[in-house]
Design a protein around this motif. Structure first.
Motif, PDB file in Angstrom:
ATOM      1  N   ALA A 153       0.831  -1.202   0.000  1.00  0.00           N
ATOM      2  CA  ALA A 153       0.000   0.000   0.000  1.00  0.00           C
ATOM      3  C   ALA A 153       0.864   1.250   0.000  1.00  0.00           C
ATOM      4  CB  ALA A 153      -0.925  -0.007   1.215  1.00  0.00           C
ATOM      5  N   GLY A 154       1.949   1.213   0.760  1.00  0.00           N
ATOM      6  CA  GLY A 154       2.861   2.353   0.773  1.00  0.00           C
ATOM      7  C   GLY A 154       3.434   2.632  -0.605  1.00  0.00           C
ATOM      8  N   LEU A 155       3.777   1.582  -1.336  1.00  0.00           N
ATOM      9  CA  LEU A 155       4.304   1.746  -2.691  1.00  0.00           C
ATOM     10  C   LEU A 155       3.248   2.340  -3.617  1.00  0.00           C
ATOM     11  CD1 LEU A 155       6.557   1.331  -4.749  1.00  0.00           C
ATOM     12  CD2 LEU A 155       5.769  -1.035  -5.045  1.00  0.00           C
ATOM     13  N   GLU A 156       2.012   1.852  -3.497  1.00  0.00           N
ATOM     14  CA  GLU A 156       0.933   2.382  -4.331  1.00  0.00           C
ATOM     15  C   GLU A 156       0.664   3.848  -3.994  1.00  0.00           C
ATOM     16  OE1 GLU A 156      -0.270   0.799  -6.804  1.00  0.00           O
ATOM     17  OE2 GLU A 156       0.448  -1.218  -6.395  1.00  0.00           O
ATOM     18  N   LEU A 157       0.685   4.197  -2.722  1.00  0.00           N
ATOM     19  CA  LEU A 157       0.463   5.588  -2.328  1.00  0.00           C
ATOM     20  C   LEU A 157       1.596   6.490  -2.817  1.00  0.00           C
ATOM     21  CD1 LEU A 157      -0.883   5.018   1.301  1.00  0.00           C
ATOM     22  CD2 LEU A 157      -2.188   5.904  -0.646  1.00  0.00           C
ATOM     23  N   GLU A 158       2.808   5.955  -2.818  1.00  0.00           N
ATOM     24  CA  GLU A 158       3.934   6.730  -3.333  1.00  0.00           C
ATOM     25  C   GLU A 158       3.741   7.020  -4.822  1.00  0.00           C
ATOM     26  OE1 GLU A 158       7.669   7.523  -5.300  1.00  0.00           O
ATOM     27  OE2 GLU A 158       6.659   5.567  -5.435  1.00  0.00           O
ATOM     28  N   ARG A 159       3.174   6.060  -5.544  1.00  0.00           N
ATOM     29  CA  ARG A 159       2.911   6.275  -6.963  1.00  0.00           C
ATOM     30  C   ARG A 159       1.788   7.288  -7.170  1.00  0.00           C
ATOM     31  NH1 ARG A 159       3.462  -0.107  -8.779  1.00  0.00           N
ATOM     32  NH2 ARG A 159       5.742  -0.123  -8.881  1.00  0.00           N
ATOM     33  N   VAL A 160       0.827   7.302  -6.262  1.00  0.00           N
ATOM     34  CA  VAL A 160      -0.195   8.348  -6.307  1.00  0.00           C
ATOM     35  C   VAL A 160       0.465   9.713  -6.124  1.00  0.00           C
ATOM     36  CG1 VAL A 160      -2.206   9.324  -5.140  1.00  0.00           C
ATOM     37  CG2 VAL A 160      -2.068   6.862  -5.520  1.00  0.00           C
ATOM     38  N   GLY A 161       1.424   9.776  -5.204  1.00  0.00           N
ATOM     39  CA  GLY A 161       2.170  11.010  -5.018  1.00  0.00           C
ATOM     40  C   GLY A 161       2.872  11.445  -6.296  1.00  0.00           C
ATOM     41  N   ASP A 162       3.400  10.484  -7.043  1.00  0.00           N
ATOM     42  CA  ASP A 162       4.047  10.801  -8.323  1.00  0.00           C
ATOM     43  C   ASP A 162       3.055  11.418  -9.309  1.00  0.00           C
ATOM     44  OD1 ASP A 162       6.500   9.887  -7.482  1.00  0.00           O
ATOM     45  OD2 ASP A 162       6.310   7.917  -8.421  1.00  0.00           O
ATOM     46  N   GLU A 163       1.833  10.868  -9.359  1.00  0.00           N
ATOM     47  CA  GLU A 163       0.825  11.419 -10.258  1.00  0.00           C
ATOM     48  C   GLU A 163       0.439  12.836  -9.834  1.00  0.00           C
ATOM     49  OE1 GLU A 163       0.167  10.064 -12.988  1.00  0.00           O
ATOM     50  OE2 GLU A 163       1.012   8.079 -12.611  1.00  0.00           O
ATOM     51  N   SER A 164       0.347  13.076  -8.535  1.00  0.00           N
ATOM     52  CA  SER A 164       0.036  14.415  -8.036  1.00  0.00           C
ATOM     53  C   SER A 164       1.134  15.394  -8.429  1.00  0.00           C
ATOM     54  CB  SER A 164      -0.109  14.390  -6.504  1.00  0.00           C
ATOM     55  OG  SER A 164      -1.110  13.500  -6.100  1.00  0.00           O
ATOM     56  N   LYS A 165       2.368  14.938  -8.337  1.00  0.00           N
ATOM     57  CA  LYS A 165       3.511  15.774  -8.721  1.00  0.00           C
ATOM     58  C   LYS A 165       3.413  16.171 -10.195  1.00  0.00           C
ATOM     59  CE  LYS A 165       7.322  13.591  -9.389  1.00  0.00           C
ATOM     60  NZ  LYS A 165       8.524  12.761  -9.114  1.00  0.00           N
ATOM     61  N   LYS A 166       3.069  15.219 -11.055  1.00  0.00           N
ATOM     62  CA  LYS A 166       2.966  15.519 -12.485  1.00  0.00           C
ATOM     63  C   LYS A 166       1.865  16.547 -12.763  1.00  0.00           C
ATOM     64  CE  LYS A 166       4.474  10.849 -13.720  1.00  0.00           C
ATOM     65  NZ  LYS A 166       4.024   9.538 -14.245  1.00  0.00           N
ATOM     66  N   ILE A 167       0.723  16.379 -12.083  1.00  0.00           N
ATOM     67  CA  ILE A 167      -0.372  17.337 -12.270  1.00  0.00           C
ATOM     68  C   ILE A 167       0.040  18.713 -11.774  1.00  0.00           C
ATOM     69  CG2 ILE A 167      -2.746  17.912 -11.602  1.00  0.00           C
ATOM     70  CD1 ILE A 167      -3.265  14.861 -11.417  1.00  0.00           C
ATOM     71  N   ALA A 168       0.736  18.753 -10.640  1.00  0.00           N
ATOM     72  CA  ALA A 168       1.196  20.036 -10.094  1.00  0.00           C
ATOM     73  C   ALA A 168       2.185  20.712 -11.037  1.00  0.00           C
ATOM     74  CB  ALA A 168       1.823  19.824  -8.716  1.00  0.00           C
ATOM     75  N   ARG A 169       3.058  19.929 -11.639  1.00  0.00           N
ATOM     76  CA  ARG A 169       4.006  20.506 -12.606  1.00  0.00           C
ATOM     77  C   ARG A 169       3.265  21.101 -13.804  1.00  0.00           C
ATOM     78  NH1 ARG A 169       8.694  15.805 -12.639  1.00  0.00           N
ATOM     79  NH2 ARG A 169       9.902  16.584 -10.844  1.00  0.00           N
ATOM     80  N   THR A 170       2.232  20.412 -14.256  1.00  0.00           N
ATOM     81  CA  THR A 170       1.415  20.949 -15.344  1.00  0.00           C
ATOM     82  C   THR A 170       0.771  22.263 -14.920  1.00  0.00           C
ATOM     83  OG1 THR A 170       0.953  18.746 -16.237  1.00  0.00           O
ATOM     84  CG2 THR A 170      -0.593  20.504 -16.808  1.00  0.00           C
ATOM     85  N   ALA A 171       0.239  22.296 -13.708  1.00  0.00           N
ATOM     86  CA  ALA A 171      -0.401  23.510 -13.196  1.00  0.00           C
ATOM     87  C   ALA A 171       0.589  24.667 -13.121  1.00  0.00           C
ATOM     88  CB  ALA A 171      -0.991  23.240 -11.814  1.00  0.00           C
ATOM     89  N   ALA A 172       1.835  24.357 -12.790  1.00  0.00           N
ATOM     90  CA  ALA A 172       2.845  25.402 -12.632  1.00  0.00           C
ATOM     91  C   ALA A 172       3.277  26.006 -13.962  1.00  0.00           C
ATOM     92  CB  ALA A 172       4.057  24.844 -11.893  1.00  0.00           C
ATOM     93  N   ARG A 173       3.156  25.224 -15.052  1.00  0.00           N
ATOM     94  CA  ARG A 173       3.683  25.720 -16.328  1.00  0.00           C
ATOM     95  C   ARG A 173       2.613  26.080 -17.349  1.00  0.00           C
ATOM     96  NH1 ARG A 173       4.914  20.040 -17.164  1.00  0.00           N
ATOM     97  NH2 ARG A 173       3.567  19.201 -18.803  1.00  0.00           N
TER      98      ARG A 173
END
Length: 234
Positions: free
Chosen positions: A96-116
């Motif tokens: 579950a921790g690994l899956e949640l970490e991957r969710v964090g990765d997806e959030s990071k990608k969306i945030a990067r899109t929002a920033a640019r």
């Protein structure tokens, strides 16, 4: 050790305490990651660069949670030598921790899109599918919350509720894609931001997949039902 042996009792308490600690850590990580998804989507919809930067700044904390869960679960298995049921619990929490970490990765990608992606325009792909982005963010948050709670409470009924929501998320994603395709056909000047928006929608769909993976781990943990081969999207 015979029945009632104080050493055996101490061992059982130690195992229970270790598993409780792992569960608590997973629940805390889940709360952080759910907020990361919500904040990233809000940053995208509202063109809030500062909020996007907050999401990006918290990504190392998500990774630290996952590393600690992985380390603590391995330590527990090595030192406690748990019986089969407890071993499944520890492995499920680590997964579950690994899956949640991957969710964090997806959030990071969306945030990067929002920033640019820049300020909103009269013809804006994000605005065109804003309703779907919000709904998908709500669905994924509900699925994640349910999956983490199912893990914490070892509740297969909750896990199955998470799995049942996946169809609605997939349908919302497909509808949003059709909307974006119509949008870009009308005006191809917005091809790049449209592609960025598609990736944001796809990221939310993947978040749902990771919630499903956690729910399937719960079913394996409680009922011995082996999970399907899981997505490895980062």
């Amino acid at each position: 050790m015979h029945a009632g042996d104080p050493v055996e009792g101490h061992t059982i308490r130690s195992v229970d305490q270790s598993l409780a600690g792992l569960r608590t850590h997973a629940v805390e990580m889940g709360g952080l990651v759910i907020d990361q998804v919500s904040s990233a989507v809000t940053a995208l919809l509202e063109r809030d660069v500062r909020l996007a930067e907050v999401v990006l700044s918290r990504e190392p904390l998500v990774n630290d949670y996952e590393s600690r869960l992985d380390r603590d679960s391995l330590t527990f298995i090595a030192l406690q030598q748990p019986v089969a049921n407890d071993l499944r619990v520890a492995r499920a929490i680590a997964r579950a921790g690994l899956e949640l970490e991957r969710v964090g990765d997806e959030s990071k990608k969306i945030a990067r899109t929002a920033a640019r992606i820049g300020s909103a325009t009269a013809h804006d792909p994000v605005v065109a599918v804003a309703r779907y982005l919000r709904h998908m963010a709500t669905l994924t948050a509900t699925m994640l919350r349910g999956a983490v709670r199912a893990l914490d409470e070892a509740d297969p009924a909750l896990a199955r509720e998470v799995l049942a929501r996946d169809k609605e998320l997939d349908e919302e994603f497909a509808t949003a894609l059709r909307q974006l395709m119509s949008f870009v056909v009308e005006d191809q000047r917005f091809l790049k931001p449209t592609i960025d928006t598609i990736f944001a929608l796809k990221g939310l769909e993947r978040v749902g997949d990771h919630a499903k993976n956690i729910a399937e781990q719960v079913l394996y943990m409680v009922e011995g039902e082996r999970p399907r081969k899981q997505a490895t999207a980062a």
